[in-house]
Enzyme design. Structure first.
Site, PDB file in Angstrom:
ATOM      1  N   CYS A   1      12.730  -4.365   4.078  1.00 48.02           N
ATOM      2  CA  CYS A   1      12.859  -4.365   5.549  1.00 48.02           C
ATOM      3  C   CYS A   1      11.964  -5.430   6.172  1.00 48.02           C
ATOM      4  O   CYS A   1      12.346  -6.091   7.136  1.00 48.02           O
ATOM      5  CB  CYS A   1      12.566  -2.983   6.128  1.00 48.02           C
ATOM      6  SG  CYS A   1      10.903  -2.373   5.825  1.00 48.02           S
TER       7      CYS A   1
ATOM      8  N   CYS B   1      13.575   5.317   7.328  1.00 52.64           N
ATOM      9  CA  CYS B   1      13.424   5.320   5.869  1.00 52.64           C
ATOM     10  C   CYS B   1      12.351   6.280   5.373  1.00 52.64           C
ATOM     11  O   CYS B   1      12.384   6.686   4.218  1.00 52.64           O
ATOM     12  CB  CYS B   1      13.219   3.914   5.338  1.00 52.64           C
ATOM     13  SG  CYS B   1      11.814   3.105   6.021  1.00 52.64           S
TER      14      CYS B   1
ATOM     15  N   THR C   1       6.335   7.788  12.390  1.00 44.59           N
ATOM     16  CA  THR C   1       7.348   6.814  12.798  1.00 44.59           C
ATOM     17  C   THR C   1       8.646   7.512  13.202  1.00 44.59           C
ATOM     18  O   THR C   1       9.178   8.313  12.433  1.00 44.59           O
ATOM     19  CB  THR C   1       7.609   5.846  11.626  1.00 44.59           C
ATOM     20  OG1 THR C   1       6.403   5.158  11.344  1.00 44.59           O
ATOM     21  CG2 THR C   1       8.700   4.847  11.947  1.00 44.59           C
TER      22      THR C   1
ATOM     23  N   TYR D   1       9.395  -1.752   1.586  1.00 45.05           N
ATOM     24  CA  TYR D   1       8.645  -2.731   2.376  1.00 45.05           C
ATOM     25  C   TYR D   1       9.007  -4.177   2.049  1.00 45.05           C
ATOM     26  O   TYR D   1       9.030  -5.037   2.927  1.00 45.05           O
ATOM     27  CB  TYR D   1       7.135  -2.469   2.239  1.00 45.05           C
ATOM     28  CG  TYR D   1       6.653  -1.522   3.306  1.00 45.05           C
ATOM     29  CD1 TYR D   1       7.068  -0.190   3.308  1.00 45.05           C
ATOM     30  CD2 TYR D   1       5.836  -1.949   4.341  1.00 45.05           C
ATOM     31  CE1 TYR D   1       6.670   0.672   4.299  1.00 45.05           C
ATOM     32  CE2 TYR D   1       5.425  -1.086   5.338  1.00 45.05           C
ATOM     33  CZ  TYR D   1       5.843   0.221   5.321  1.00 45.05           C
ATOM     34  OH  TYR D   1       5.439   1.066   6.323  1.00 45.05           O
TER      35      TYR D   1
ATOM     36  N   GLU E   1       5.225   5.119  17.049  1.00 39.96           N
ATOM     37  CA  GLU E   1       4.637   6.227  16.277  1.00 39.96           C
ATOM     38  C   GLU E   1       4.056   7.325  17.192  1.00 39.96           C
ATOM     39  O   GLU E   1       3.650   7.062  18.318  1.00 39.96           O
ATOM     40  CB  GLU E   1       3.520   5.697  15.360  1.00 39.96           C
ATOM     41  CG  GLU E   1       4.033   5.072  14.074  1.00 39.96           C
ATOM     42  CD  GLU E   1       4.805   3.781  14.259  1.00 39.96           C
ATOM     43  OE1 GLU E   1       4.548   3.073  15.247  1.00 39.96           O
ATOM     44  OE2 GLU E   1       5.675   3.478  13.424  1.00 39.96           O
TER      45      GLU E   1
ATOM     46  N   GLU F   1       0.927  -2.271  10.413  1.00 36.49           N
ATOM     47  CA  GLU F   1       1.962  -1.478   9.744  1.00 36.49           C
ATOM     48  C   GLU F   1       2.152  -1.947   8.301  1.00 36.49           C
ATOM     49  O   GLU F   1       2.232  -1.132   7.374  1.00 36.49           O
ATOM     50  CB  GLU F   1       3.298  -1.562  10.494  1.00 36.49           C
ATOM     51  CG  GLU F   1       4.270  -0.511   9.981  1.00 36.49           C
ATOM     52  CD  GLU F   1       5.737  -0.893  10.064  1.00 36.49           C
ATOM     53  OE1 GLU F   1       6.056  -1.989  10.545  1.00 36.49           O
ATOM     54  OE2 GLU F   1       6.569  -0.091   9.623  1.00 36.49           O
TER      55      GLU F   1
ATOM     56  N   CYS G   1      10.879  -2.294  12.997  1.00 37.62           N
ATOM     57  CA  CYS G   1      11.075  -1.087  12.190  1.00 37.62           C
ATOM     58  C   CYS G   1      12.213  -0.248  12.786  1.00 37.62           C
ATOM     59  O   CYS G   1      12.289  -0.059  13.993  1.00 37.62           O
ATOM     60  CB  CYS G   1       9.777  -0.292  12.199  1.00 37.62           C
ATOM     61  SG  CYS G   1       9.902   1.339  11.468  1.00 37.62           S
TER      62      CYS G   1
ATOM     63  N   HIS H   1       9.083   4.622  -1.167  1.00 40.95           N
ATOM     64  CA  HIS H   1       8.792   4.053   0.148  1.00 40.95           C
ATOM     65  C   HIS H   1       8.278   2.617   0.025  1.00 40.95           C
ATOM     66  O   HIS H   1       8.547   1.771   0.875  1.00 40.95           O
ATOM     67  CB  HIS H   1       7.776   4.950   0.851  1.00 40.95           C
ATOM     68  CG  HIS H   1       7.831   4.814   2.337  1.00 40.95           C
ATOM     69  ND1 HIS H   1       9.011   4.764   3.035  1.00 40.95           N
ATOM     70  CD2 HIS H   1       6.832   4.698   3.272  1.00 40.95           C
ATOM     71  CE1 HIS H   1       8.743   4.628   4.324  1.00 40.95           C
ATOM     72  NE2 HIS H   1       7.437   4.567   4.490  1.00 40.95           N
TER      73      HIS H   1
HETATM   74  C1  LIG Z   1       2.723   1.733  11.865  1.00 47.62           C
HETATM   75  C2  LIG Z   1       2.505   2.867  10.907  1.00 47.62           C
HETATM   76  C3  LIG Z   1       3.537   3.758  10.660  1.00 47.62           C
HETATM   77  C4  LIG Z   1       3.345   4.864   9.818  1.00 47.62           C
HETATM   78  N1  LIG Z   1       4.356   5.763   9.645  1.00 47.62           N
HETATM   79  C5  LIG Z   1       4.135   6.902   8.949  1.00 47.62           C
HETATM   80  C6  LIG Z   1       5.127   7.919   8.857  1.00 47.62           C
HETATM   81  O1  LIG Z   1       6.219   7.782   9.392  1.00 47.62           O
HETATM   82  N2  LIG Z   1       4.850   9.036   8.164  1.00 47.62           N
HETATM   83  C7  LIG Z   1       3.652   9.223   7.572  1.00 47.62           C
HETATM   84  O2  LIG Z   1       3.454  10.278   6.972  1.00 47.62           O
HETATM   85  N3  LIG Z   1       2.680   8.290   7.646  1.00 47.62           N
HETATM   86  C8  LIG Z   1       2.894   7.139   8.316  1.00 47.62           C
HETATM   87  N4  LIG Z   1       1.919   6.169   8.392  1.00 47.62           N
HETATM   88  C9  LIG Z   1       0.627   6.460   7.801  1.00 47.62           C
HETATM   89  C10 LIG Z   1       0.239   5.602   6.620  1.00 47.62           C
HETATM   90  O3  LIG Z   1       0.864   6.078   5.453  1.00 47.62           O
HETATM   91  C11 LIG Z   1      -1.298   5.667   6.556  1.00 47.62           C
HETATM   92  O4  LIG Z   1      -1.782   4.880   7.621  1.00 47.62           O
HETATM   93  C12 LIG Z   1      -1.847   5.195   5.236  1.00 47.62           C
HETATM   94  O5  LIG Z   1      -1.512   6.088   4.207  1.00 47.62           O
HETATM   95  C13 LIG Z   1      -3.366   5.051   5.304  1.00 47.62           C
HETATM   96  O6  LIG Z   1      -3.960   6.243   5.764  1.00 47.62           O
HETATM   97  P1  LIG Z   1      -4.980   6.190   6.999  1.00 47.62           P
HETATM   98  O7  LIG Z   1      -4.341   5.463   8.102  1.00 47.62           O
HETATM   99  O8  LIG Z   1      -5.452   7.562   7.226  1.00 47.62           O
HETATM  100  O9  LIG Z   1      -6.154   5.266   6.495  1.00 47.62           O
HETATM  101  P2  LIG Z   1      -7.352   5.667   5.550  1.00 47.62           P
HETATM  102  O10 LIG Z   1      -6.836   6.564   4.463  1.00 47.62           O
HETATM  103  O11 LIG Z   1      -8.482   6.121   6.357  1.00 47.62           O
HETATM  104  O12 LIG Z   1      -7.664   4.272   4.880  1.00 47.62           O
HETATM  105  C14 LIG Z   1      -8.580   3.309   5.450  1.00 47.62           C
HETATM  106  C15 LIG Z   1      -9.355   2.659   4.304  1.00 47.62           C
HETATM  107  O13 LIG Z   1     -10.129   3.652   3.636  1.00 47.62           O
HETATM  108  C16 LIG Z   1      -9.833   3.626   2.231  1.00 47.62           C
HETATM  109  N5  LIG Z   1      -9.917   5.014   1.720  1.00 47.62           N
HETATM  110  C17 LIG Z   1      -9.219   6.090   2.151  1.00 47.62           C
HETATM  111  N6  LIG Z   1      -9.565   7.191   1.454  1.00 47.62           N
HETATM  112  C18 LIG Z   1     -10.482   6.799   0.556  1.00 47.62           C
HETATM  113  C19 LIG Z   1     -11.235   7.476  -0.451  1.00 47.62           C
HETATM  114  N7  LIG Z   1     -11.081   8.782  -0.680  1.00 47.62           N
HETATM  115  N8  LIG Z   1     -12.107   6.745  -1.195  1.00 47.62           N
HETATM  116  C20 LIG Z   1     -12.234   5.414  -0.994  1.00 47.62           C
HETATM  117  N9  LIG Z   1     -11.574   4.726  -0.040  1.00 47.62           N
HETATM  118  C21 LIG Z   1     -10.712   5.406   0.722  1.00 47.62           C
HETATM  119  C22 LIG Z   1      -8.416   3.059   2.129  1.00 47.62           C
HETATM  120  O14 LIG Z   1      -8.156   2.463   0.863  1.00 47.62           O
HETATM  121  C23 LIG Z   1      -8.436   2.022   3.248  1.00 47.62           C
HETATM  122  O15 LIG Z   1      -9.010   0.812   2.809  1.00 47.62           O
HETATM  123  C24 LIG Z   1       2.095   5.041   9.188  1.00 47.62           C
HETATM  124  C25 LIG Z   1       1.070   4.122   9.423  1.00 47.62           C
HETATM  125  C26 LIG Z   1       1.256   3.053  10.264  1.00 47.62           C
HETATM  126  C27 LIG Z   1       0.103   2.107  10.514  1.00 47.62           C
END
Ligand SMILES: Cc1cc2nc3c(=O)[nH]c(=O)nc-3n(C[C@H](O)[C@H](O)[C@H](O)COP(=O)(O)OP(=O)(O)OC[C@H]3O[C@@H](n4cnc5c(N)ncnc54)[C@H](O)[C@@H]3O)c2cc1C
Length: 488
Positions: free
Chosen positions: A298, A102, A189, A295, A256, A442, A98, A291
């Site tokens: 990249c 972006c 990130t 994916y 991150e 990721e 990464c 965004h």
């Molecule tokens: C390597 C990496 C880089 C990242 N970089 C960035 C970044 O630069 N900027 C940024 O803003 N974010 C970043 N993210 C965050 C990424 O967008 C989130 O990880 C993603 O949106 C999922 O959110 P969460 O991790 O809180 O998981 P969760 O939202 O907790 O999701 C886990 C599971 O629960 C489910 N779930 C969640 N909410 C609900 C609900 N209300 N009802 C039913 N099911 C649900 C989901 O579908 C999933 O299966 C990054 C993540 C990673 C892993």
């Protein structure tokens, strides 16, 4: 535009409050845990000034007419969107990981049209503020951290219903000169090596969530910003040696960090949404489409590197001509090109907003990201299959200098007369690094968990139109069967 070196040097001017492994990090640039990620982000600067790539990685600002880095550009047409995808694949091929820039780019692109629409509907002046900010970002070639994901607490509850009111970033005070914000953004990130942080709401909001419908930008070393850099699998290898890192120059994923907003002041001229809850959902969804376009591009670039490593190891092991190995390599390439074709398709199949910004096809962009979450792990599985068990059991690189065992290691890891065992070990470490848990997580959750893409697809597909297509076919079939040859 800055060169890669100028970008790295520019980071030394900032005094961020960064913590890692219980210690405050005074010098982010030279810290072994952070430097590979910085090198990777520097590639986004290098490409824009490299004659081979600058057609992809630079653009002309539609606001100033000046030449700018494409990572700060707001796409104006199909060509811009297609070049964005091509640029990301190229950067993915060069870094094998990464390059972090972006998320901020997509935040800039999204806020350009959303602030314009807010002003059209509500008579606010967010768009003019945002344009000033964007021009500054383009002219200084700033790297922007796109900060969307909140801690979120109990996922079934709205921001204002959480047990702790700070689990989504919120406005805690409005002053004449600006606002005070509190909360945190997770998984950021490139945060520790960005020049500025662009905060956006992370979910659709109801009027009760007005304090949480906030978007703003702050310099990355603004008072009250605290960074907690995350650990990664095998990250201590970064300060133990080189070969064992697998990708020593560019690292794994984006380095991150969690960003804590400990009552941070934001002047009004950097506030781009403040209470307009009806636009929070639009912003999140639009950002997600831009965004998710990335994916398929990249990550296909990254997987080109992995396929190359699998080809090299198969050759070193004398299995390159085996039918099942060729088959598996073809399957890997097919999955990668499928991912990339989604990124290109959503770029070609574009539309545009009233302010002129080009927009990817959201169904195709979401389908492309969904494919990436599914296919990346599948490609890594095939790479591991071809590579063999040595990628999981290699001795440490220190043993290569250990007088008692070094010669044995050279002897027993050498697979053929023309194979250098060190080359084989390096390739094995690269495959281990690229197929480990962090890149796979990721691809799964970056840009939103797979369910988020399914929800968009479910909502945007015109199911009744599809039903009508089927009904048409059935109707024609009925008419057809009513027909009888005249002579019988
Ligand atoms: C390597 C990496 C880089 C990242 N970089 C960035 C970044 O630069 N900027 C940024 O803003 N974010 C970043 N993210 C965050 C990424 O967008 C989130 O990880 C993603 O949106 C999922 O959110 P969460 O991790 O809180 O998981 P969760 O939202 O907790 O999701 C886990 C599971 O629960 C489910 N779930 C969640 N909410 C609900 C609900 N209300 N009802 C039913 N099911 C649900 C989901 O579908 C999933 O299966 C990054 C993540 C990673 C892993």
């Amino acid at each position: 535009m800055m060169t890669g070196e100028e970008y790295i040097e520019s980071l030394r001017l900032q005094q961020k409050e960064v913590y890692f492994m219980g210690q405050r990090v005074e010098n982010v640039v030279d810290h072994p845990a952070m430097r590979p990620h910085i090198n990777s982000a520097a590639v986004t600067y290098r490409l824009a000034t490299d004659p081979e790539y600058n057609d992809l990685a630079s653009a002309t600002s539609h606001l100033t007419g000046r030449k700018i880095n494409r990572w700060t550009h707001v796409p104006q047409n199909q060509e811009d969107l297609v070049k964005k995808a091509m640029m990301l694949r190229a950067a993915g091929q060069i870094t094998g990981t990464c390059f972090q820039r972006c998320v901020g780019m997509d935040g800039l692109i999204t806020l350009y049209s959303v602030t314009w629409e807010m002003d059209q509907k509500l008579g606010t002046d967010y768009h003019e503020r945002f344009k000033t900010f964007l021009i500054e970002t383009q002219d200084h070639d700033y790297m922007t951290d796109g900060a969307m994901t909140d801690p979120k607490g109990d996922r079934s509850k709205r921001p204002s219903d959480q047990h702790d009111p700070d689990l989504y970033v919120r406005v805690v005070e409005k002053r004449e000169e600006g606002i005070i914000v509190r909360g945190a953004k997770m998984h950021q990130t490139g945060a520790i090596n960005s020049h500025q942080i662009l905060v956006m709401p992370g979910t659709a909001m109801t009027p009760a969530d007005a304090d949480y419908a906030v978007s703003f930008a702050v310099p990355a070393d603004a008072p009250g910003l605290i960074y907690v850099f995350g650990r990664q699998v095998n990250d201590s290898r970064k300060w133990e040696g080189t070969i064992d890192q697998g990708n020593p120059t560019y690292g794994v994923v984006g380095g991150e960090a969690m960003i804590i907003f400990d009552d941070v002041f934001v002047p009004w001229e950097r506030v781009f949404m403040c209470g307009e809850t009806e636009f929070a959902g639009t912003l999140v969804e639009r950002f997600a489409s831009y965004h998710r376009q990335n994916y398929g591009a990249c990550k296909s670039g990254n997987l080109d590197v992995l396929i190359g490593a699998a080809v090299a190891v198969a050759d070193m092991h004398g299995v390159a001509k085996a039918g099942h190995v060729k088959d598996k390599l073809a399957e890997m390439a097919h999955l990668v090109e499928t991912m990339y074709s989604g990124a290109l398709a959503c770029s070609y199949h574009c539309s545009s907003f009233g302010c002129g910004t080009a927009f990817v096809d959201p169904v195709l962009a979401n389908a492309s990201k969904y494919n990436t979450a599914r296919y990346y792990p599948e490609v890594t599985r095939l790479a591991q299959d071809i590579a063999g068990g040595f990628i999981a059991t290699l001795p440490s690189e220190q043993e290569l200098e250990n007088p008692r065992v070094a010669s044995f290691i050279h002897k027993y890891y050498k697979t053929g007369e023309n194979v250098d065992p060190i080359d084989r070990i390096k390739m094995g470490r690269l495959i281990e690094n690229m197929t480990g848990s962090t890149p796979i997580v990721e691809c799964m959750h970056g840009a939103g968990s797979p369910q988020a893409q399914r929800v968009v697809i479910q909502r945007l597909i015109r199911w009744q139109d599809k039903r009508k297509l089927a009904e048409e076919i059935v109707r024609e079939e009925q008419e057809e069967s009513a027909w009888k040859p005249s002579n019988c």
